[in-house]
Design a protein around this motif. Structure first.
Motif, short mmCIF file in Angstrom:
data_model
loop_
_atom_site.label_atom_id
_atom_site.label_comp_id
_atom_site.label_asym_id
_atom_site.label_seq_id
_atom_site.Cartn_x
_atom_site.Cartn_y
_atom_site.Cartn_z
N TYR A 263 0.83 -1.21 0.00
CA TYR A 263 0.00 0.00 0.00
C TYR A 263 0.86 1.25 0.00
O TYR A 263 0.66 2.16 -0.81
CB TYR A 263 -0.90 -0.03 1.24
N PHE A 264 1.84 1.30 0.91
CA PHE A 264 2.68 2.50 0.99
C PHE A 264 3.75 2.52 -0.09
O PHE A 264 4.15 3.59 -0.55
CB PHE A 264 3.31 2.61 2.38
N GLN A 265 4.24 1.33 -0.47
CA GLN A 265 5.22 1.26 -1.56
C GLN A 265 4.67 1.95 -2.80
O GLN A 265 5.34 2.77 -3.42
CB GLN A 265 5.52 -0.20 -1.90
N THR A 266 3.43 1.58 -3.16
CA THR A 266 2.82 2.14 -4.36
C THR A 266 2.77 3.66 -4.25
O THR A 266 3.13 4.38 -5.18
CB THR A 266 1.38 1.61 -4.49
N ARG A 267 2.31 4.13 -3.09
CA ARG A 267 2.12 5.57 -2.96
C ARG A 267 3.44 6.33 -2.90
O ARG A 267 3.56 7.41 -3.45
CB ARG A 267 1.27 5.84 -1.72
N GLN A 268 4.41 5.76 -2.22
CA GLN A 268 5.68 6.47 -2.10
C GLN A 268 6.44 6.51 -3.42
O GLN A 268 7.06 7.51 -3.74
CB GLN A 268 6.56 5.80 -1.04
N ARG A 269 6.34 5.43 -4.17
CA ARG A 269 7.10 5.37 -5.42
C ARG A 269 6.40 6.08 -6.56
O ARG A 269 7.03 6.77 -7.34
CB ARG A 269 7.32 3.92 -5.83
N GLU A 270 5.08 5.87 -6.65
CA GLU A 270 4.40 6.36 -7.84
C GLU A 270 3.60 7.63 -7.59
O GLU A 270 3.16 8.28 -8.52
CB GLU A 270 3.48 5.27 -8.40
N TYR A 271 3.34 7.94 -6.33
CA TYR A 271 2.56 9.15 -6.04
C TYR A 271 3.32 10.02 -5.02
O TYR A 271 2.75 10.43 -4.02
CB TYR A 271 1.20 8.76 -5.45
N PRO A 272 4.59 10.29 -5.26
CA PRO A 272 5.38 10.96 -4.21
C PRO A 272 4.87 12.36 -3.87
O PRO A 272 4.91 12.77 -2.72
CB PRO A 272 6.80 11.02 -4.79
N VAL A 273 4.38 13.08 -4.88
CA VAL A 273 3.93 14.46 -4.61
C VAL A 273 2.75 14.42 -3.64
O VAL A 273 2.70 15.16 -2.66
CB VAL A 273 3.53 15.16 -5.92
N LEU A 274 1.80 13.54 -3.92
CA LEU A 274 0.63 13.42 -3.05
C LEU A 274 1.04 12.89 -1.69
O LEU A 274 0.58 13.37 -0.66
CB LEU A 274 -0.38 12.45 -3.66
N PHE A 275 1.91 11.89 -1.69
CA PHE A 275 2.27 11.22 -0.44
C PHE A 275 2.94 12.17 0.53
O PHE A 275 2.55 12.29 1.69
CB PHE A 275 3.19 10.03 -0.75
#
Lengths: 176, 418
Positions: free
Chosen positions: B281-293
């Motif tokens: 869950y966090f891998q996806t967000r940190q890698r592919e959605y860094p601006v949002l994360f």
């Protein structure tokens, strides 16, 4: 600290609303209040006395920030330079693991820092004896005090008149 | 002025906002991929966000009534009106339910019979994650919420009209409010799991419902501050002073920190345990959605924390409006990143049917407007939903006086002093 003795004229009130009105009246008559003592915080009293905002919270912020930096930088130094150990396969510099302790030290530093600042500013150190005007001001009486050390008779009369007109239940003089 | 009048010009503005929203939804639908992923995920995102604000308003009100709070009653009509938005919220959810049964959208991996047939995890979860539960859970639970919202509203209006110093209506309100607290607390968790968490059907987190609730709470408080300040500028709500705003500012400050605490608790436990099923869950967000994360933490924690920390910033309109607007957008973005990555993943899996599994995974990495970051269409859709929300709330506000004249706590609220 050796202090010159002060002669204090003070009036005791039975009710905080009466006290608050008296304070307002004293301000109108430009009487210089030395201090007001109440057994509990009275809403609007700070404002009525024109007290400036306490700067204690600024001290709290600075101490907190020092705590944050101390904790975070110290852990960073320990785990990356001084004694690097791998925990659970994590990198040496693992910020998420540092956060809880950083938080704790922030709270600790700001709490202790504020206590020490407060006591220092108030001149309270262990062994300090503070004279009280009247023991009942910690119980059920509300007190307005005037410094009458150098006051002449007309001013004293004016102050006594002020107390009787604003509903003080008792007026006393004490040298502290 | 105690009687609100919804000015025609304001009505026109809300119609304009709703029109823009519909237009944006339409454009999204037309330029979308074959599954209309962007359209449906925008719809789900905004529906959940504004329905949640309505729910949490009801919850806040119930908590205050139960806690014998007095300060808020001069503004309780605002929250009553917010809570009633659950009714259009249910209507909006019905569209999603129809889409679920008709197979019009592929928001939920677990609703895809083919996927479930070959997926052990989804089979195990199918007792809860299935169309029947989704439908009846939503209908029954939201139905109960609406019942409580209308009940409290009705009692409050009756109190205005027939209230006496025996405070019969207030005592009744207290019972209903106390009953709603556990009910609302547990049922909202169940709905959050169904509506939002099940978007990432393989993943779960026990903190998720709390986290979402905190996000709703901050959003609701920010929206309330904005509404109250707007109404004050229009000359209403004179009884609300900077003392009340100070308290609302404190709620905004405190719950922003509470939200961060939950965000971090969820993140840290998953990071620390390092179990693949959870870290994804966090891998996806940190890698592919860094601006949002990372942006999420800046605007939802650092901004309210540093701006609202001082005493005086909670008492000034300028800073309060600024922070409220920032965290409102921030929590809208928070929901955006709760929903979008999972939906996109599911869409890729559905589209990659017949190909091997890895193929679907690869398609993720290209930047997609509306998924990796909200585009103009998302913003337009949000404005549309906001318009609907404002229109509905303001037309409810018109129906009652701002001053709850027989409320036992009215005097306390009028002379509130912090």
């Amino acid at each position: 600290m050796a202090k010159a003795n002060k002669e204090v004229l003070y009036g005791l009130y039975d009710d905080e609303e009466v006290l608050l009105e008296a304070v307002h009246k004293a301000q109108e008559e430009h009487l210089e209040i030395m201090d007001v003592f109440t057994p509990f915080p009275v809403h609007g009293l700070d404002h009525a006395l024109h007290l400036s905002e306490s700067r204690l919270h600024i001290a709290g912020f600075i101490f907190g920030a020092i705590g944050t930096l101390t904790a975070f930088l110290f852990m960073t130094w320990v785990f990356t330079r001084d004694w690097p150990i791998i925990f659970g396969g994590k990198p040496y510099f693992s910020a998420p693991a540092f956060i809880p302790i950083t938080f704790e030290l922030t709270v600790l530093f700001s709490a202790i820092g504020m206590v020490v600042s407060f006591y220092t500013v108030c001149g309270m150190s262990p062994g300090t004896v503070n004279p009280t005007l009247d023991d009942r001001i910690t119980d059920n009486k509300f007190c307005i005090a005037f410094d009458t050390t150098n006051a002449d008779a007309t001013i004293s009369d004016q102050l006594r008149a002020f107390f009787s007109s604003t509903g003080a239940s008792e007026v006393n003089v004490k040298t502290i | 002025m105690n009687q609100f009048k919804f000015a025609a010009s304001h009505k026109a503005v809300t119609y304009g906002m709703m029109g823009l929203g519909v237009l944006c939804l339409l454009i999204t639908f037309l330029i979308d991929d074959e599954l209309h992923t962007r359209f449906w995920s925008n719809y789900l995102h905004n529906t959940v966000f504004f329905t949640g604000v309505a729910f949490i308003s009801l919850f806040i009100m119930s908590a205050f009534i139960t806690a014998w709070a007095g300060w808020y009653v001069t503004m309780k009509r605002v929250w009553e009106a917010y809570a009633l938005f659950l009714i259009p919220g249910l209507a909006l959810m019905l569209v999603l339910i129809i889409g679920l049964w008709g197979g019009f959208h592929h928001l939920y991996h677990w609703a895809d019979a083919e996927a479930v047939a070959t997926d052990k995890i989804l089979q195990h979860k199918s007792a809860f994650l299935n169309k029947g539960w989704y439908t009846f859970g939503t209908l029954i639970i939201m139905g109960v919420w609406i019942f409580f919202a209308m009940k409290l509203r009705q009692l409050s209006l009756d109190e205005d009209q027939y209230g006496t110093t025996e405070y019969k209506y207030h005592h009744k309100m207290r019972i209903w409010a106390a009953a709603f607290l556990p009910l609302g607390g547990f049922t909202s968790a169940a709905l959050v799991w169904q509506w939002v968490m099940s978007v990432d059907a393989h993943w779960y987190s026990t903190l998720y419902a709390w986290y979402t609730g905190a996000s709703w709470f901050v959003s609701a408080m920010a929206l309330t501050i904005l509404t109250v300040i707007f109404l004050k500028f229009m000359g209403y709500l004179e009884a609300i002073t900077e003392e009340h705003l100070h308290d609302m500012g404190k709620y905004l400050f405190a719950f922003s920190i509470f939200w961060t605490y939950l965000w971090f608790s969820q993140y840290m436990l998953i990071w620390y345990a390092n179990v693949g099923e959870e870290t994804v869950y966090f891998q996806t967000r940190q890698r592919e959605y860094p601006v949002l994360f990372y942006g999420n933490l800046i605007i939802n924690f650092l901004v309210p924390f540093f701006v609202l920390m001082r005493n005086d910033t909670k008492r000034k309109y300028g800073t309060l409006v600024f922070v409220s607007a920032v965290v409102l957008i921030g929590h809208w973005l928070d929901f955006f990143q709760m929903i979008k990555p999972g939906v996109l993943h599911t869409a890729h899996e559905v589209m990659a049917h017949g190909h091997d599994h890895a193929h679907g995974e690869e398609a993720h990495h290209a930047f997609m407007m509306g998924f990796h970051f909200p585009g103009l269409l998302e913003i337009g859709t949000m404005i549309g939903f906001l318009g609907l929300f404002i229109y509905f709330v303001f037309s409810r506000l018109e129906k009652a006086s701002f001053e709850p004249k027989n409320d036992p706590y009215l005097a306390e609220s009028l002379q509130h002093h912090v």
